[in-house]
Design an enzyme around this catalytic site. Sequence first.
Site, PDB file in Angstrom:
ATOM      1  N   HIS A 493      -9.608  -1.378  23.237  1.00  0.00           N
ATOM      2  CA  HIS A 493      -8.665  -1.633  22.143  1.00  0.00           C
ATOM      3  C   HIS A 493      -9.402  -1.992  20.850  1.00  0.00           C
ATOM      4  O   HIS A 493      -9.176  -1.390  19.793  1.00  0.00           O
ATOM      5  CB  HIS A 493      -7.716  -2.771  22.546  1.00  0.00           C
ATOM      6  CG  HIS A 493      -6.712  -3.147  21.508  1.00  0.00           C
ATOM      7  ND1 HIS A 493      -5.404  -2.731  21.549  1.00  0.00           N
ATOM      8  CD2 HIS A 493      -6.823  -3.913  20.384  1.00  0.00           C
ATOM      9  CE1 HIS A 493      -4.751  -3.211  20.506  1.00  0.00           C
ATOM     10  NE2 HIS A 493      -5.592  -3.939  19.789  1.00  0.00           N
ATOM     11  N   GLU A 494     -10.302  -2.970  20.942  1.00  0.00           N
ATOM     12  CA  GLU A 494     -11.021  -3.410  19.743  1.00  0.00           C
ATOM     13  C   GLU A 494     -11.949  -2.319  19.214  1.00  0.00           C
ATOM     14  O   GLU A 494     -12.154  -2.193  18.006  1.00  0.00           O
ATOM     15  CB  GLU A 494     -11.799  -4.697  20.035  1.00  0.00           C
ATOM     16  CG  GLU A 494     -10.937  -5.893  20.407  1.00  0.00           C
ATOM     17  CD  GLU A 494      -9.893  -6.252  19.356  1.00  0.00           C
ATOM     18  OE1 GLU A 494     -10.087  -5.934  18.165  1.00  0.00           O
ATOM     19  OE2 GLU A 494      -8.862  -6.837  19.735  1.00  0.00           O
ATOM     20  N   HIS A 497     -10.163  -0.120  16.807  1.00  0.00           N
ATOM     21  CA  HIS A 497     -10.179  -0.638  15.434  1.00  0.00           C
ATOM     22  C   HIS A 497     -11.516  -0.316  14.752  1.00  0.00           C
ATOM     23  O   HIS A 497     -11.560   0.090  13.588  1.00  0.00           O
ATOM     24  CB  HIS A 497      -9.987  -2.156  15.441  1.00  0.00           C
ATOM     25  CG  HIS A 497      -8.595  -2.604  15.710  1.00  0.00           C
ATOM     26  ND1 HIS A 497      -7.504  -2.103  15.042  1.00  0.00           N
ATOM     27  CD2 HIS A 497      -8.104  -3.536  16.576  1.00  0.00           C
ATOM     28  CE1 HIS A 497      -6.406  -2.699  15.478  1.00  0.00           C
ATOM     29  NE2 HIS A 497      -6.747  -3.568  16.410  1.00  0.00           N
TER      30      HIS A 497
END
EC number: 3.4.24.59
Length: 711
Positions: A493-494, A497
């Site tokens: 997920h990170e 980003h």
Amino acid sequence: MLLAAGARYARRLCGRGAAAALQGRTGRSCARDVSTSWSPVGAAFNVKPQSHLWNLLGERRGLFGVPELSTPEGFQVAQEEALKKTEWLVERACSTPPGPQTVLIFDELSDCLCRVADLADFVKIGHPDPAFREAAQEACRSIGTMVEKLNTNVELYQSLQRLLGDKKLMESLDAETRRVAELFMFDFEISGIHLDEEKRRRAVDLNVKILDLSNAFLMRTNFPNKIRKSLLPEHIQHHFARDGSHLIIDGLHAEASDDLVREAAYKIFLYPNADQLKCLEELLSSRDLLAKLVGYSTFSHRALQGTIAQTPETVMQFLEKLSEKLSERTRKDFKMMQGMKTKLNPQNSKLMPWDPPYYSGVIRAERYNIEPSLYCPFLSLGACMEGLNVLFNKLLGITLYAEQTFKGEVWCNDIRKLAVVHESEGLLGYIYCDFFQRANKPQQDCHFTIRGGRLKEDGSYQLPVVVLMLNLPHASRDFPTLLTPGMMENLFHEMGHAMHSMLGRTRYQHVTGTRCPTDFAEVPSILMEYFSNDYRVVSQFAKHYQTGQPLPKAMVSRLCESKKVCTAAEMQLQVFYAALDQIYHGQHPLKKSTTDILMETQEQFYGLPYVPDTAWQLRFSHLVGYGAKYYSYLMSRAVASMIWKECFLQDPFNRAAGERYRREMLAHGGGKEPMLMIQGMLQKCPSIDDFVDALVSDMNLDFETFFLDSK
């Protein structure tokens, strides 16, 4: 408001050597000798950090390579230099004839402030040294004061107004430049600079008041409550910390197996606090006053301008339709949980708001036998980083390399620095990986922009720099850092980003990377979660750290199926929170108290009863950072789901789909309207019904069949 777009978003392959990746490096970027400082990424994360000789004896660079920041006092120097340059840029902006140069100067002004403010914003919470944290905090205050001055600089505002007021000149600008000019104007106007002097002063005062109220509310959301020991049954007292004759209730204890512990924690932790209630009411009314002062009917109308949703009416339509589609599934989930509660606690079988997290976990464990520790040996951190490397290489032609850091460049010796390298474009930027637990480190996984990318006047590109912050266990002498499936999903997920930051290579830093509307910013990160749950992706890297055996397909299948247990009830809870957020930021004055509104909204959008003498909204910290935008995670998930199914479900390594994703979605950062980016990716303009159907259909995916088909 020049820093508005800089808001943070409040979650691996060796062998193909550096030579192949560097073949396309040309011009100035090749001058740097990289071959000796890059190493395979997986190996770098599967060893314990060492105080390397080059780190001890090498050149001292300062934090993130900024020479001034080798000591805390350097923040004073950095902010003074930034403020001095700001004054010069303001003079340039005011004296330059309207044209594209105006936008470039404004963006350089924004960059000048953000490069100190963004870095300081991370250091004030992420650095282990209190002296650095305090110096960074002071820098944030100093830059904030300058921003307030710029927000009220009428001459600066008028220089931009002259450009936007010239229709012919605006039409001659390219789409990205026009959008950035309009965003700068929007940032000015929401601070009230277009008003007369008296109203402008009121707007400034309201902004200051809102900031103070936000900080006060946020601080109290985590305050524990105390209760006399004698008021709780003796057999549950040991679950709570003691303070003399009192017990300290510092959370909901949602995973406690004893129903009475969860009930007591819920009722005591959520007991209303009069000061916090007043603080919330003042915050909501101040936001409403400011919105009306600058020309909006509600705070929600102001907050949603430029988002995917655009209006509060669209958000409520989305939430109501989603709630309607979920309702039957949610009832079934609650019935299943109540059945489990009856089985385990026949004397008190009514399902209450403190029950779902625990009983959904019990059902999940009983039905699928998911024990995280069985997965951990297959998910070493190094293996997961290699998995990301494989995925990025196949989809985007990108390789991650571990790079040596200089003395003083990082704030802890376990920080890893990654160079992000494209096979033909060369070095794209840097990711600092602050992955490991330490004392006083914030617990939430985060992505921070340290420096945004932009095209500089000399034609070179300012490389983006970001930090990813996780809280993983350290490697030991006997084994590397091992991740649970949840940790692995958070890592993906990170990294979503981070890739957005690396590939959102806009001309202007004001819209670089994740500097985009909130309901679009989570799309790249949530999309990465879909990759992390696909066996074809997982099988590339999930191997036992000792034996090299691959993670069995059946284990991944069970894990994915288990994630669908009670998902309707979990999503229904998020719909309730999002609806409450919209109502709080809708028409004012509010018709009822915030607690009465909570009770009504819970009844309409959730299904479990409100518990008297509780005020959950006083613990709702997202009201500060995501005011009127809490729906964003649901909408981003809907978009990510549609992209996954349309573009990557058939082949998660499809290079053509990866390049299209970069071209249509990531490359624009916030420099293009989000719906236009989505339309370009999906080749259609999705409706609210499409978003709702995407979320609901995720609950139906037959992962077992899907994995068998993918052999």
